[in-house]
Design an enzyme around this catalytic site. Structure first.
Site, PDB file in Angstrom:
ATOM      1  N   PRO A   1       0.831  -1.126  -0.064  1.00 40.54           N
ATOM      2  CA  PRO A   1      -0.043   0.060  -0.066  1.00 40.54           C
ATOM      3  C   PRO A   1       0.776   1.087  -0.131  1.00 40.54           C
ATOM      4  CG  PRO A   1      -0.228  -1.142   1.959  1.00 40.54           C
ATOM      5  CD  PRO A   1       0.448  -2.010   1.268  1.00 40.54           C
ATOM      6  N   ASN A   2       0.190   2.423  -0.747  1.00 45.96           N
ATOM      7  CA  ASN A   2       0.803   3.692  -0.980  1.00 45.96           C
ATOM      8  C   ASN A   2       2.031   3.631  -1.723  1.00 45.96           C
ATOM      9  OD1 ASN A   2      -1.201   4.833   0.964  1.00 45.96           O
ATOM     10  ND2 ASN A   2      -0.230   3.635   2.424  1.00 45.96           N
TER      11      ASN A   2
ATOM     12  N   ARG B   1       4.857  10.812  -2.455  1.00 43.46           N
ATOM     13  CA  ARG B   1       4.707  10.540  -1.095  1.00 43.46           C
ATOM     14  C   ARG B   1       5.988  10.650  -0.283  1.00 43.46           C
ATOM     15  NH1 ARG B   1       4.768   4.570   1.303  1.00 43.46           N
ATOM     16  NH2 ARG B   1       4.169   4.820   3.313  1.00 43.46           N
TER      17      ARG B   1
ATOM     18  N   TYR C   1      11.092   8.927   0.835  1.00 37.91           N
ATOM     19  CA  TYR C   1      11.200   7.821  -0.158  1.00 37.91           C
ATOM     20  C   TYR C   1      11.543   8.207  -1.417  1.00 37.91           C
ATOM     21  CZ  TYR C   1       7.997   5.494   3.085  1.00 37.91           C
ATOM     22  OH  TYR C   1       7.180   5.047   4.343  1.00 37.91           O
TER      23      TYR C   1
ATOM     24  N   ASN D   1       8.168  -5.498  -1.355  1.00 37.34           N
ATOM     25  CA  ASN D   1       7.955  -4.515  -0.401  1.00 37.34           C
ATOM     26  C   ASN D   1       6.574  -4.438   0.276  1.00 37.34           C
ATOM     27  OD1 ASN D   1       7.682  -2.300   0.955  1.00 37.34           O
ATOM     28  ND2 ASN D   1       8.946  -0.953  -0.444  1.00 37.34           N
TER      29      ASN D   1
ATOM     30  N   ALA E   1       3.168  -1.127   4.718  1.00 35.12           N
ATOM     31  CA  ALA E   1       2.758  -0.995   6.149  1.00 35.12           C
ATOM     32  C   ALA E   1       2.491  -2.486   6.671  1.00 35.12           C
ATOM     33  CB  ALA E   1       1.662  -0.010   6.390  1.00 35.12           C
TER      34      ALA E   1
ATOM     35  N   ASP F   1       1.532 -15.324   6.677  1.00 39.02           N
ATOM     36  CA  ASP F   1       1.282 -16.898   6.473  1.00 39.02           C
ATOM     37  C   ASP F   1       1.382 -17.171   4.856  1.00 39.02           C
ATOM     38  OD1 ASP F   1      -1.276 -16.907   8.745  1.00 39.02           O
ATOM     39  OD2 ASP F   1       0.548 -17.409   9.149  1.00 39.02           O
TER      40      ASP F   1
ATOM     41  N   GLU G   1      12.703  -9.504   1.198  1.00 44.51           N
ATOM     42  CA  GLU G   1      12.091  -8.408   1.695  1.00 44.51           C
ATOM     43  C   GLU G   1      12.620  -7.033   1.468  1.00 44.51           C
ATOM     44  OE1 GLU G   1      11.514  -8.566   6.114  1.00 44.51           O
ATOM     45  OE2 GLU G   1      10.754  -6.691   6.077  1.00 44.51           O
TER      46      GLU G   1
ATOM     47  N   HIS H   1      12.665  -2.748   1.617  1.00 42.85           N
ATOM     48  CA  HIS H   1      12.217  -1.620   1.872  1.00 42.85           C
ATOM     49  C   HIS H   1      13.167  -0.324   1.344  1.00 42.85           C
ATOM     50  CE1 HIS H   1       9.548  -3.318   4.631  1.00 42.85           C
ATOM     51  NE2 HIS H   1      10.499  -4.036   4.986  1.00 42.85           N
ATOM     52  N   ILE H   2      12.449   0.573   0.978  1.00 42.17           N
ATOM     53  CA  ILE H   2      13.246   1.647   0.334  1.00 42.17           C
ATOM     54  C   ILE H   2      13.932   2.389   1.692  1.00 42.17           C
ATOM     55  CG2 ILE H   2      12.885   4.092  -0.631  1.00 42.17           C
ATOM     56  CD1 ILE H   2      10.321   2.927  -2.235  1.00 42.17           C
ATOM     57  N   SER H   3      13.275   2.647   2.826  1.00 37.75           N
ATOM     58  CA  SER H   3      13.875   3.422   3.948  1.00 37.75           C
ATOM     59  C   SER H   3      14.462   2.445   4.767  1.00 37.75           C
ATOM     60  CB  SER H   3      12.755   4.374   4.678  1.00 37.75           C
ATOM     61  OG  SER H   3      11.878   3.326   4.943  1.00 37.75           O
TER      62      SER H   3
ATOM     63  N   ARG I   1      13.690   4.158  11.788  1.00 38.83           N
ATOM     64  CA  ARG I   1      12.458   5.115  11.958  1.00 38.83           C
ATOM     65  C   ARG I   1      11.578   4.901  13.111  1.00 38.83           C
ATOM     66  NH1 ARG I   1       9.514   4.429   6.213  1.00 38.83           N
ATOM     67  NH2 ARG I   1       8.172   6.221   7.228  1.00 38.83           N
TER      68      ARG I   1
END
Ligand code: DHK
Length: 146
Positions: free
Chosen positions: A11-12, A19, A24, A73, A76, A86, A97, A99-101, A106
């Site tokens: 999401p997002n 954003r 990001y 990614n 959230a 699951d 896995e 993540h950009i950040s 954080r």
């Protein structure tokens, strides 16, 4: 011919570029897809983004039968979705896995990933350019298995 690599975004992330650019960056999701396709070489690549948990789960199920590796990614959902966790437990191939950040720098709610215990590798903090590195790394992981 190996099966394609799946790159799934949560999401997002459709709002990348607009954003919170201080976190990001300014790279758009379309540019991220181009980065991934440039790095995938002769390996096929399936690229999706959804704000819906069930769509991401459906694509994970699809990838179980139709892929050789995955970059996800979950955004959230990384920290909230046992349903995605699951589904990923069923995934038998190399799983990154992403993540950009750097989620560990954080706020505390970003510090406990439900996905990390399942992932083959976790990449975070490289910015959007990291997606290209992740695709290259996944190709090597897949090659190591063959
Ligand atoms: C993206 C998001 O949307 C956040 O919810 C994650 C992740 C971080 C990223 O850095 O790509 O916590």
């Amino acid at each position: 011919m190996s099966k394609p690599i799946y790159v799934l975004n949560g999401p997002n992330l459709n709002r990348l570029g607009l954003r919170e650019p201080d976190i990001y960056g300014h790279t758009t999701l379309a540019e991220v897809e181009s980065l991934c396709r440039a790095a995938s070489g002769e390996v096929g690549l399936v690229f999706h983004q959804s704000n819906s948990e069930h769509e991401l789960i459906d694509w994970i199920h699809e990838a179980i039968d139709n892929s050789s590796g995955m970059i996800i990614n979950p955004a959230a959902f990384t920290f909230t979705s046992m349903a995605i966790m699951d589904a990923l437990k069923m995934y038998p191939f190399p799983l990154i896995e992403f993540h950009i950040s750097n989620v560990h720098k954080r706020e505390p709610m970003y510090h406990h990933s439900l996905v990390s215990p399942i992932a083959t590798a976790v990449l975070a903090g490289m910015g959007a350019r990291g997606y290209g590195y992740a695709v290259q790394l996944l190709r090597d992981m897949i090659a190591d298995r063959s």
